[in-house]
Design a protein around this motif. Structure first.
Motif, PDB file in Angstrom:
ATOM      1  N   ARG A   2       0.843  -1.200   0.000  1.00 59.23           N
ATOM      2  CA  ARG A   2       0.000   0.000   0.000  1.00 59.23           C
ATOM      3  C   ARG A   2       0.876   1.246   0.000  1.00 59.23           C
ATOM      4  NH1 ARG A   2      -5.017  -0.281  -1.542  1.00 59.23           N
ATOM      5  NH2 ARG A   2      -5.674  -2.393  -1.261  1.00 59.23           N
ATOM      6  N   ARG A   3       0.676   2.081  -1.024  1.00 61.31           N
ATOM      7  CA  ARG A   3       1.520   3.285  -1.138  1.00 61.31           C
ATOM      8  C   ARG A   3       0.642   4.532  -1.024  1.00 61.31           C
ATOM      9  NH1 ARG A   3       4.150   2.567  -6.109  1.00 61.31           N
ATOM     10  NH2 ARG A   3       5.920   1.676  -5.013  1.00 61.31           N
ATOM     11  N   ALA A   4       1.089   5.472  -0.186  1.00 61.27           N
ATOM     12  CA  ALA A   4       0.368   6.740  -0.052  1.00 61.27           C
ATOM     13  C   ALA A   4       1.278   7.900  -0.411  1.00 61.27           C
ATOM     14  CB  ALA A   4      -0.136   6.915   1.377  1.00 61.27           C
ATOM     15  N   ILE A   5       0.637   8.949  -0.904  1.00 60.68           N
ATOM     16  CA  ILE A   5       1.357  10.208  -1.134  1.00 60.68           C
ATOM     17  C   ILE A   5       0.951  11.162  -0.010  1.00 60.68           C
ATOM     18  CG2 ILE A   5       1.726  12.160  -2.715  1.00 60.68           C
ATOM     19  CD1 ILE A   5       2.409   9.639  -4.152  1.00 60.68           C
ATOM     20  N   TYR A   6       1.913  11.815   0.593  1.00 62.96           N
ATOM     21  CA  TYR A   6       1.611  12.868   1.564  1.00 62.96           C
ATOM     22  C   TYR A   6       2.100  14.180   0.933  1.00 62.96           C
ATOM     23  CZ  TYR A   6       1.564  15.406   6.032  1.00 62.96           C
ATOM     24  OH  TYR A   6       1.333  16.330   7.035  1.00 62.96           O
ATOM     25  N   PRO A   7       1.190  14.910   0.281  1.00 63.11           N
ATOM     26  CA  PRO A   7       1.622  16.123  -0.437  1.00 63.11           C
ATOM     27  C   PRO A   7       1.534  17.361   0.443  1.00 63.11           C
ATOM     28  CG  PRO A   7      -0.687  15.710  -0.911  1.00 63.11           C
ATOM     29  CD  PRO A   7      -0.275  14.678   0.113  1.00 63.11           C
ATOM     30  N   GLY A   8       2.339  18.352   0.123  1.00 62.75           N
ATOM     31  CA  GLY A   8       2.246  19.603   0.867  1.00 62.75           C
ATOM     32  C   GLY A   8       3.337  20.568   0.456  1.00 62.75           C
ATOM     33  N   SER A   9       3.273  21.751   1.051  1.00 61.49           N
ATOM     34  CA  SER A   9       4.287  22.763   0.767  1.00 61.49           C
ATOM     35  C   SER A   9       5.530  22.522   1.627  1.00 61.49           C
ATOM     36  CB  SER A   9       3.731  24.162   1.059  1.00 61.49           C
ATOM     37  OG  SER A   9       2.539  24.376   0.341  1.00 61.49           O
ATOM     38  N   PHE A  10       5.320  22.073   2.861  1.00 61.70           N
ATOM     39  CA  PHE A  10       6.417  21.778   3.796  1.00 61.70           C
ATOM     40  C   PHE A  10       7.423  22.933   3.848  1.00 61.70           C
ATOM     41  CE2 PHE A  10       4.907  17.664   2.127  1.00 61.70           C
ATOM     42  CZ  PHE A  10       4.392  17.148   3.302  1.00 61.70           C
TER      43      PHE A  10
END
Ligand code: PNS
Length: 168
Positions: A2-10
């Motif tokens: 199971r692969r997730a993306i955690y997107p953001g500006s950071f």
């Protein structure tokens, strides 16, 4: 797998982000922390700096059962998520005020790519008021951000702005 993306500006990564990544690690085998490249926005830290800060702090969470990668993307998140073979997108929700915007994005993203789920996660209460925007503002005005960002990020902030009177 199971692969997730955690997107953001950071810009920059906070302890709230790390809390979400740690929680996400319990659900996913791999999390790609993806820094958005938005040519319309002028971030405090450039892409390379944001990626480096993430790399530095993720070392501390590695070995907790999931694979963590740092990447960046430009354009549509869903296009990137498909290219990456992701099953889900992770987003942190701190307060009710986050929900409306996040819901809009999640539903739009679902419309674009129904196969990819958005998973909302709540950070620890201690981070419920922490945002990159406030961290930058408080620091630039001389306030302390100790405990709100990783030490390595605090050092980078000091390198950019110097030490403030309240902080010393
Ligand atoms: O950390 P942020 O700034 O809240 O992250 C916002 C982010 C990167 C998740 C959002 O701006 C995004 O997904 N940008 C990519 C462009 C896109 O796909 N826009 C349509 C969203 S429905």
């Amino acid at each position: 797998m199971r692969r997730a993306i955690y997107p953001g500006s950071f810009d920059p990564v906070t302890n709230g982000h790390l809390d979400i990544i740690e929680r996400g690690c319990k659900l996913f085998d791999e999390i790609v922390v993806a820094v958005v490249v938005n040519p319309a926005k002028q971030p405090l830290f450039n892409l390379e700096e944001r990626r480096e800060m993430l790399q530095e702090v993720l070392v501390g969470i590695e070995g907790r059962g999931c694979q963590l990668l740092v990447d960046n993307f430009e354009g549509l998140l869903m296009k990137y998520a498909v290219e990456r073979g992701a099953d889900a997108v992770v987003r942190g929700i701190r307060a009710f005020s986050d929900y409306e915007y996040e819901l809009q994005m999640a539903l739009m993203n679902r419309r674009l790519e129904p196969r990819i789920e958005t998973v909302f996660m709540m950070p620890a209460e201690a981070y419920s008021y922490v945002s990159s925007r406030l961290v930058k503002e408080v620091f630039q005005l001389g306030g302390t951000i100790k405990g709100l960002v990783p030490d390595s990020v605090e050092i980078r902030m000091e390198q950019k702005f110097g030490k403030g009177s309240i902080r010393e």
